[in-house]
Design a protein around this motif. Sequence first.
Motif, mmCIF file in Angstrom:
data_model
loop_
_atom_site.group_PDB
_atom_site.id
_atom_site.type_symbol
_atom_site.label_atom_id
_atom_site.label_comp_id
_atom_site.label_asym_id
_atom_site.label_seq_id
_atom_site.Cartn_x
_atom_site.Cartn_y
_atom_site.Cartn_z
ATOM 1 N N GLN A 57 13.419 -4.240 11.090
ATOM 2 C CA GLN A 57 12.163 -3.870 11.729
ATOM 3 C C GLN A 57 12.392 -3.663 13.219
ATOM 4 O O GLN A 57 12.740 -4.600 13.932
ATOM 5 C CB GLN A 57 11.106 -4.962 11.523
ATOM 6 C CG GLN A 57 9.726 -4.591 12.009
ATOM 7 C CD GLN A 57 9.114 -3.463 11.196
ATOM 8 O OE1 GLN A 57 9.185 -3.458 9.976
ATOM 9 N NE2 GLN A 57 8.511 -2.496 11.879
ATOM 10 N N LEU A 58 12.209 -2.416 13.687
ATOM 11 C CA LEU A 58 12.403 -2.093 15.101
ATOM 12 C C LEU A 58 11.069 -1.781 15.756
ATOM 13 O O LEU A 58 10.028 -1.743 15.085
ATOM 14 C CB LEU A 58 13.370 -0.916 15.235
ATOM 15 C CG LEU A 58 14.772 -1.153 14.661
ATOM 16 C CD1 LEU A 58 15.599 0.117 14.720
ATOM 17 C CD2 LEU A 58 15.476 -2.289 15.392
ATOM 18 N N SER A 59 11.091 -1.520 17.051
ATOM 19 C CA SER A 59 9.853 -1.353 17.810
ATOM 20 C C SER A 59 9.045 -0.145 17.356
ATOM 21 O O SER A 59 7.817 -0.123 17.494
ATOM 22 C CB SER A 59 10.164 -1.228 19.306
ATOM 23 O OG SER A 59 10.985 -0.112 19.552
ATOM 24 N N ASP A 60 9.709 0.887 16.816
ATOM 25 C CA ASP A 60 8.976 2.092 16.411
ATOM 26 C C ASP A 60 9.118 2.406 14.928
ATOM 27 O O ASP A 60 8.878 3.532 14.505
ATOM 28 C CB ASP A 60 9.439 3.296 17.245
ATOM 29 C CG ASP A 60 10.923 3.594 17.066
ATOM 30 O OD1 ASP A 60 11.646 2.731 16.518
ATOM 31 O OD2 ASP A 60 11.363 4.681 17.479
ATOM 32 N N GLY A 61 9.520 1.431 14.143
ATOM 33 C CA GLY A 61 9.625 1.684 12.713
ATOM 34 C C GLY A 61 10.732 0.872 12.064
ATOM 35 O O GLY A 61 11.188 -0.133 12.607
ATOM 36 N N ALA A 81 14.242 -10.788 8.619
ATOM 37 C CA ALA A 81 13.536 -12.069 8.625
ATOM 38 C C ALA A 81 13.120 -12.461 7.215
ATOM 39 O O ALA A 81 13.245 -13.603 6.808
ATOM 40 C CB ALA A 81 12.309 -11.996 9.530
ATOM 41 N N TYR A 82 12.636 -11.464 6.434
ATOM 42 C CA TYR A 82 12.107 -11.814 5.118
ATOM 43 C C TYR A 82 11.783 -10.560 4.334
ATOM 44 O O TYR A 82 10.889 -9.825 4.693
ATOM 45 C CB TYR A 82 10.835 -12.644 5.276
ATOM 46 C CG TYR A 82 10.313 -13.245 3.984
ATOM 47 C CD1 TYR A 82 9.341 -12.597 3.224
ATOM 48 C CD2 TYR A 82 10.799 -14.458 3.532
ATOM 49 C CE1 TYR A 82 8.869 -13.152 2.046
ATOM 50 C CE2 TYR A 82 10.327 -15.024 2.358
ATOM 51 C CZ TYR A 82 9.354 -14.365 1.615
ATOM 52 O OH TYR A 82 8.889 -14.907 0.461
ATOM 53 N N LEU A 98 22.096 -10.468 6.826
ATOM 54 C CA LEU A 98 21.989 -11.796 7.419
ATOM 55 C C LEU A 98 20.513 -12.112 7.587
ATOM 56 O O LEU A 98 19.743 -11.282 8.060
ATOM 57 C CB LEU A 98 22.681 -11.838 8.788
ATOM 58 C CG LEU A 98 24.199 -11.586 8.790
ATOM 59 C CD1 LEU A 98 24.684 -11.399 10.225
ATOM 60 C CD2 LEU A 98 24.939 -12.725 8.119
ATOM 61 N N LEU A 99 20.116 -13.307 7.190
ATOM 62 C CA LEU A 99 18.731 -13.723 7.373
ATOM 63 C C LEU A 99 18.543 -14.245 8.794
ATOM 64 O O LEU A 99 19.389 -14.941 9.330
ATOM 65 C CB LEU A 99 18.360 -14.814 6.371
ATOM 66 C CG LEU A 99 18.196 -14.371 4.910
ATOM 67 C CD1 LEU A 99 17.934 -15.589 4.035
ATOM 68 C CD2 LEU A 99 17.061 -13.377 4.773
ATOM 69 N N LYS A 100 17.414 -13.869 9.398
ATOM 70 C CA LYS A 100 17.080 -14.396 10.722
ATOM 71 C C LYS A 100 16.458 -15.785 10.595
ATOM 72 O O LYS A 100 15.734 -16.039 9.636
ATOM 73 C CB LYS A 100 16.086 -13.456 11.420
ATOM 74 C CG LYS A 100 16.728 -12.181 11.930
ATOM 75 C CD LYS A 100 15.712 -11.413 12.754
ATOM 76 C CE LYS A 100 16.352 -10.248 13.471
ATOM 77 N NZ LYS A 100 15.372 -9.555 14.311
ATOM 78 N N ASP A 192 8.897 -10.593 13.049
ATOM 79 C CA ASP A 192 9.601 -9.801 12.036
ATOM 80 C C ASP A 192 9.270 -10.296 10.637
ATOM 81 O O ASP A 192 9.071 -9.508 9.715
ATOM 82 C CB ASP A 192 11.113 -9.882 12.255
ATOM 83 C CG ASP A 192 11.588 -9.008 13.396
ATOM 84 O OD1 ASP A 192 10.777 -8.205 13.895
ATOM 85 O OD2 ASP A 192 12.753 -9.122 13.788
ATOM 86 N N GLU A 193 9.243 -11.609 10.474
ATOM 87 C CA GLU A 193 8.907 -12.187 9.170
ATOM 88 C C GLU A 193 7.506 -11.771 8.758
ATOM 89 O O GLU A 193 7.265 -11.381 7.610
ATOM 90 C CB GLU A 193 9.017 -13.708 9.225
ATOM 91 C CG GLU A 193 8.649 -14.396 7.913
ATOM 92 C CD GLU A 193 8.702 -15.913 8.012
ATOM 93 O OE1 GLU A 193 8.291 -16.566 7.031
ATOM 94 O OE2 GLU A 193 9.142 -16.435 9.043
ATOM 95 N N LEU A 194 6.570 -11.812 9.701
ATOM 96 C CA LEU A 194 5.191 -11.423 9.399
ATOM 97 C C LEU A 194 5.085 -9.933 9.070
ATOM 98 O O LEU A 194 4.259 -9.535 8.250
ATOM 99 C CB LEU A 194 4.282 -11.770 10.576
ATOM 100 C CG LEU A 194 3.801 -13.215 10.617
ATOM 101 C CD1 LEU A 194 3.216 -13.548 11.976
ATOM 102 C CD2 LEU A 194 2.783 -13.472 9.513
ATOM 103 N N ASP A 195 5.908 -9.103 9.701
ATOM 104 C CA ASP A 195 5.871 -7.671 9.429
ATOM 105 C C ASP A 195 6.045 -7.379 7.947
ATOM 106 O O ASP A 195 5.495 -6.412 7.422
ATOM 107 C CB ASP A 195 6.977 -6.938 10.207
ATOM 108 C CG ASP A 195 6.661 -6.832 11.690
ATOM 109 O OD1 ASP A 195 5.480 -6.932 12.052
ATOM 110 O OD2 ASP A 195 7.602 -6.650 12.478
#
Length: 257
Positions: A57-61, A81-82, A98-100, A192-195
């Motif tokens: 997940q990046l800032s623009d997509g 993250a998830y 790799l998991l964050k 990121d996890e919430l995204d």
Amino acid sequence: MQILIIEDEPLVARTLVKAVRDIEPQARLEGPLESVEEAINWFSSHGSPDLILSDIQLSDGVSFEIFRQVNTDCPIIFTTAYDDYAIRAFRLNSIDYLLKPVHEEDLKRAFAKYHRWRGTGHTDHFPSQLSQLLEQLDTRPAKAYKHRFLAHHQRTVVAVPAERVAFFVRDEIIWLVTSEGQRLITDYVSLDELDELLDPLHFFRASRQHTVRKEALEGYRTHYTGKLELITKAAPDESITVSKEKAAQFRRWFEEG
């Protein structure tokens, strides 16, 4: 060895760069790049690196969009993250993840796996594996998003319906701010996890610090720099901004019914 890092959270990026330098001191690092657009532009003027470490997940997509538009034959280690479905797809295609939060021991194992791959001389399978991964993600089943979020209020754990969420904010920990302006502590590790859990029709990642709910916004102001300043009903004094680069994306999202 040339390693490209794609990561939009500055603190995570700094930690990752330090860990990579400790593990692979001879490597030449590129980046960190913060967005899909920046990464695509980078590839247009550079050759393929030996290895890519990329957040999803990046800032623009989503970073998968980079590899749909750019041809690269190098292995990629994704950080996430998830996302259970993406992780299953990675495992099926032998693409590493790799998991964050990323721990140095996990990163060491990922690099060891990379060096084993290189030692076999059979690295020509990465493009086909990446293509299969993207195809699987394109055909993934409809996702069930969360509609209730657990948070802490004094000594009680409460369930907050999505309709009562104004925004999430990262301030050392992840806070949930309700439509009444109440700030509650959550157990989420990162935005990121919430995204991965939020319905993108209703929630938008405004910045590295904020994810907002559409119905909780009164509107926005356009700053002279081109960025947007969001106005929330729950916390009118909260400084929530959308960068110039994401402004058009936000406007499209905000006007959709």
